[in-house]
Design an enzyme around this catalytic site. Structure first.
Site, PDB file in Angstrom:
ATOM      1  N   LYS A 172     -24.364  44.820 -11.593  1.00 19.99           N
ATOM      2  CA  LYS A 172     -25.060  43.828 -12.428  1.00 19.99           C
ATOM      3  C   LYS A 172     -24.773  42.410 -11.939  1.00 19.99           C
ATOM      4  O   LYS A 172     -25.681  41.599 -11.775  1.00 19.99           O
ATOM      5  CB  LYS A 172     -24.591  43.979 -13.880  1.00 19.99           C
ATOM      6  CG  LYS A 172     -24.938  42.825 -14.783  1.00 19.99           C
ATOM      7  CD  LYS A 172     -24.424  43.029 -16.189  1.00 19.99           C
ATOM      8  CE  LYS A 172     -23.041  42.507 -16.473  1.00 19.99           C
ATOM      9  NZ  LYS A 172     -22.907  41.037 -16.563  1.00 19.99           N
ATOM     10  N   CYS A 204     -18.763  32.075 -26.345  1.00 13.82           N
ATOM     11  CA  CYS A 204     -19.095  33.468 -26.610  1.00 13.82           C
ATOM     12  C   CYS A 204     -17.835  34.157 -27.096  1.00 13.82           C
ATOM     13  O   CYS A 204     -16.782  33.540 -27.196  1.00 13.82           O
ATOM     14  CB  CYS A 204     -19.690  34.158 -25.402  1.00 13.82           C
ATOM     15  SG  CYS A 204     -18.505  34.534 -24.134  1.00 13.82           S
ATOM     16  N   ARG A 241     -16.020  29.180 -22.461  1.00 16.81           N
ATOM     17  CA  ARG A 241     -16.856  29.325 -21.263  1.00 16.81           C
ATOM     18  C   ARG A 241     -17.753  28.108 -20.999  1.00 16.81           C
ATOM     19  O   ARG A 241     -18.992  28.206 -21.046  1.00 16.81           O
ATOM     20  CB  ARG A 241     -17.683  30.609 -21.336  1.00 16.81           C
ATOM     21  CG  ARG A 241     -16.794  31.826 -21.463  1.00 16.81           C
ATOM     22  CD  ARG A 241     -17.558  33.102 -21.403  1.00 16.81           C
ATOM     23  NE  ARG A 241     -17.899  33.514 -20.052  1.00 16.81           N
ATOM     24  CZ  ARG A 241     -18.475  34.668 -19.758  1.00 16.81           C
ATOM     25  NH1 ARG A 241     -18.776  35.510 -20.691  1.00 16.81           N
ATOM     26  NH2 ARG A 241     -18.754  34.974 -18.516  1.00 16.81           N
TER      27      ARG A 241
HETATM   28  C1  UD1 Z   1     -18.357  35.876 -14.096  1.00 15.22           C
HETATM   29  C2  UD1 Z   1     -18.837  37.274 -14.394  1.00 15.22           C
HETATM   30  C3  UD1 Z   1     -18.028  37.882 -15.535  1.00 15.22           C
HETATM   31  C4  UD1 Z   1     -16.530  37.807 -15.229  1.00 15.22           C
HETATM   32  C5  UD1 Z   1     -16.137  36.390 -14.838  1.00 15.22           C
HETATM   33  C6  UD1 Z   1     -14.696  36.290 -14.361  1.00 15.22           C
HETATM   34  C7  UD1 Z   1     -21.182  37.200 -13.777  1.00 15.22           C
HETATM   35  C8  UD1 Z   1     -22.594  37.196 -14.228  1.00 15.22           C
HETATM   36  N1  UD1 Z   1     -20.246  37.215 -14.741  1.00 15.22           N
HETATM   37  O1  UD1 Z   1     -18.580  35.095 -15.271  1.00 15.22           O
HETATM   38  O2  UD1 Z   1     -18.409  39.242 -15.691  1.00 15.22           O
HETATM   39  O3  UD1 Z   1     -15.793  38.183 -16.364  1.00 15.22           O
HETATM   40  O4  UD1 Z   1     -16.974  35.906 -13.775  1.00 15.22           O
HETATM   41  O5  UD1 Z   1     -14.478  37.136 -13.293  1.00 15.22           O
HETATM   42  O6  UD1 Z   1     -20.883  37.229 -12.600  1.00 15.22           O
HETATM   43  N2  UD1 Z   1     -14.926  27.713 -16.314  1.00 15.22           N
HETATM   44  C9  UD1 Z   1     -14.835  26.363 -16.639  1.00 15.22           C
HETATM   45  N3  UD1 Z   1     -15.886  25.554 -16.323  1.00 15.22           N
HETATM   46  C10 UD1 Z   1     -16.994  26.013 -15.688  1.00 15.22           C
HETATM   47  C11 UD1 Z   1     -17.076  27.378 -15.361  1.00 15.22           C
HETATM   48  C12 UD1 Z   1     -16.015  28.212 -15.677  1.00 15.22           C
HETATM   49  O7  UD1 Z   1     -13.840  25.926 -17.211  1.00 15.22           O
HETATM   50  O8  UD1 Z   1     -17.908  25.230 -15.431  1.00 15.22           O
HETATM   51  C13 UD1 Z   1     -13.801  28.626 -16.653  1.00 15.22           C
HETATM   52  C14 UD1 Z   1     -14.197  29.723 -17.644  1.00 15.22           C
HETATM   53  O9  UD1 Z   1     -14.139  29.287 -18.980  1.00 15.22           O
HETATM   54  C15 UD1 Z   1     -13.164  30.788 -17.321  1.00 15.22           C
HETATM   55  C16 UD1 Z   1     -12.962  30.631 -15.808  1.00 15.22           C
HETATM   56  O10 UD1 Z   1     -13.451  29.331 -15.486  1.00 15.22           O
HETATM   57  O11 UD1 Z   1     -11.952  30.498 -17.973  1.00 15.22           O
HETATM   58  C17 UD1 Z   1     -13.695  31.652 -14.956  1.00 15.22           C
HETATM   59  O12 UD1 Z   1     -15.026  31.773 -15.407  1.00 15.22           O
HETATM   60  P1  UD1 Z   1     -16.235  32.065 -14.432  1.00 15.22           P
HETATM   61  O13 UD1 Z   1     -15.731  32.589 -13.130  1.00 15.22           O
HETATM   62  O14 UD1 Z   1     -17.130  30.894 -14.407  1.00 15.22           O
HETATM   63  O15 UD1 Z   1     -16.974  33.244 -15.212  1.00 15.22           O
HETATM   64  P2  UD1 Z   1     -18.528  33.508 -15.170  1.00 15.22           P
HETATM   65  O16 UD1 Z   1     -19.059  33.060 -13.862  1.00 15.22           O
HETATM   66  O17 UD1 Z   1     -19.157  32.993 -16.421  1.00 15.22           O
END
Ligand code: UD1
Length: 419
Positions: free
Chosen positions: A22, A116, A121
């Site tokens: 996915k 969420c 996030r």
């Molecule tokens: C992706 C995955 C999800 C997985 C996650 C971590 C997809 C579609 N989803 O989610 O299944 O659980 O990676 O492996 O690929 N953060 C910030 N600022 C930002 C972006 C992220 O602070 O702009 C933080 C988030 O809150 C979190 C961490 O960074 O604590 C990692 O998140 P991130 O890698 O961005 O997760 P997703 O990409 O949303």
């Protein structure tokens, strides 16, 4: 809404075939926005989240045709540049259209995802990176409004190796003028898979899979045919199922190099793991040993496997500690597991688990995607009947999970229109 009902206690054995990932399919489908033409993708899993990105692409003017696990997308007549609240609310990963829309349409209007169940996030790193690439970004009425005549290359340091952030910025950078360097980039296999597709489209990306990704902007891209990589989290879930039920499962069509951290922990828990080129066989041991786990960005232990591994530890011999280092609120499955007899204490980002000889079946409620999988695993090993409600979370990210478990010998069924 459907429920899943399980009569636990049966060792699972046999073969299971892993579906396409996915989290690889979503950014790759978003990448079709980058250029007009007809794309073909094989091994696209049948999931609610894939339907969500399909609806989003179609609402923008794309044609989307599914033929089994093959999907054709034609983005020649893309007209719209908006991802509305109703779509983003259903699936946060809709944010992945932001970078490609900005690159091709010069504008994007994407609803802010909001928090969420598993944490706040934020998307600040996505937005900060895009503004370094020259986008003018405003946050208005719950939407990100972004515009840029032509994005330009830039140096972006990511405070955290965000997965979808890295993907968004990679897609924004491919058509930018000049060179973009992403530092502290995410290294997940899904990043490499996206870079491979983008390069096949004519992009010039190097370093994907390492912390520094360099993207030299190109003027034009072309549509391609590609195959989605196997889902490492689904593979890991079946590995836990084999160890947990003391069964013997051959997990086929997976990439063992993507699940090394999981294999390591499964072996330490006492199961025997045999690795071949495209498969992993897990044979449960006599006893389940307790093992500590810390979730980390790839190649560390995936946060998306934390809930499932916790179920294994709930029936292990002795104490274990599972530390969640990625999301601040990803222990929501714990209260439901406790209702099934698990002995778990939470302290901040740590879960202390005292293994019990058995869990007992109970009615439980799924709260997010991976939590749903953990409750089903718990049901597979519990004494008596477990009814998991709100399984729409499961359908977002696992293809026919209950059918696959049934084929392996589980007493499991879906009850349509349950609670
Ligand atoms: C992706 C995955 C999800 C997985 C996650 C971590 C997809 C579609 N989803 O989610 O299944 O659980 O990676 O492996 O690929 N953060 C910030 N600022 C930002 C972006 C992220 O602070 O702009 C933080 C988030 O809150 C979190 C961490 O960074 O604590 C990692 O998140 P991130 O890698 O961005 O997760 P997703 O990409 O949303």
């Amino acid at each position: 809404m459907d429920d899943i009902v399980i009569d636990g206690g049966k060792p699972l054995s046999g073969e299971v075939t892993i579906s396409g990932a996915k989290n690889a399919a979503l950014p790759i489908l978003a990448a079709t926005i980058l250029t007009g033409g007809r794309f073909t993708f094989h091994n696209v899993p049948r999931l609610k989240d894939i339907e969500s990105i399909q609806h989003l692409l179609v609402s923008m003017g794309a044609e989307f045709v599914r033929d089994g696990h093959t999907v054709h997308v034609d983005t020649s007549n893309l007209k719209d540049y908006e991802a509305p609240y109703e779509q983003v609310r259903k699936m946060r990963a809709s944010i992945l259209v932001l970078g490609p829309l900005l690159a091709r349409m010069k504008r994007a209007r994407v609803s802010l995802p909001g928090g969420c169940a598993i944490g706040a996030r934020p998307i600040d790193l996505h937005l900060n990176g895009l503004s370094i690439l020259g986008a003018d970004i405003k946050l208005e009425h719950g939407y990100v409004e972004a515009a840029a005549k032509r994005l330009k290359g830039g140096e972006i340091y990511l405070d955290l190796p965000t997965v979808t952030g890295t993907e968004n910025l990679m897609m924004a950078g491919v058509l930018a003028k000049g060179v973009t360097v992403l530092r502290n980039a995410a290294r997940e296999p899904e990043i490499t898979a996206l870079a491979d597709v983008l390069n096949a489209m004519g992009a010039d990306i190097s370093g994907a899979g390492s912390p520094v990704i360099t993207i030299s902007g190109v003027k034009k891209l072309k549509p391609v045919t590609a195959t989605i990589i196997p889902d490492r989290i689904e593979a890991g879930t079946f590995m836990v199922a084999a160890a947990l039920t003391k069964g013997d499962i051959l997990i086929k069509k997976c990439d063992p190099s993507h699940v090394e951290a999981i294999i390591h922990k499964i072996e330490k828990s006492g199961a025997a793991v045999e690795v071949s080129e495209n498969s992993v066989r897990v044979k449960g041991g006599e006893a389940i040993n307790s093992v500590d786990v810390k979730t980390m960005p790839y190649p560390g232990f995936a946060t998306d496997m934390q809930a499932q591994f916790m179920v294994l530890m709930s029936v292990a011999n002795g104490f274990s500690v599972i530390s969640e280092n990625i999301f601040e609120n990803r222990f929501i499955h714990v209260s439901e597991l406790k209702r099934m007899g698990a002995d778990i204490t939470i302290s901040g980002s740590h879960a202390m688990i005292k293994g019990r000889p058995a869990l007992s079946g109970a009615p439980v409620m799924a709260t997010d995607l991976r939590a749903s999988a953990s409750l089903i695993l718990a049901g597979l090993v519990a004494k008596g009947t477990t009814r998991v409600s709100r399984v729409y979370h499961l359908d977002r990210g696992y293809e026919s999970l209950e059918k696959k478990f049934k084929k392996l010998g589980a007493a499991i069924k879906r009850v349509r229109g349950g609670s």
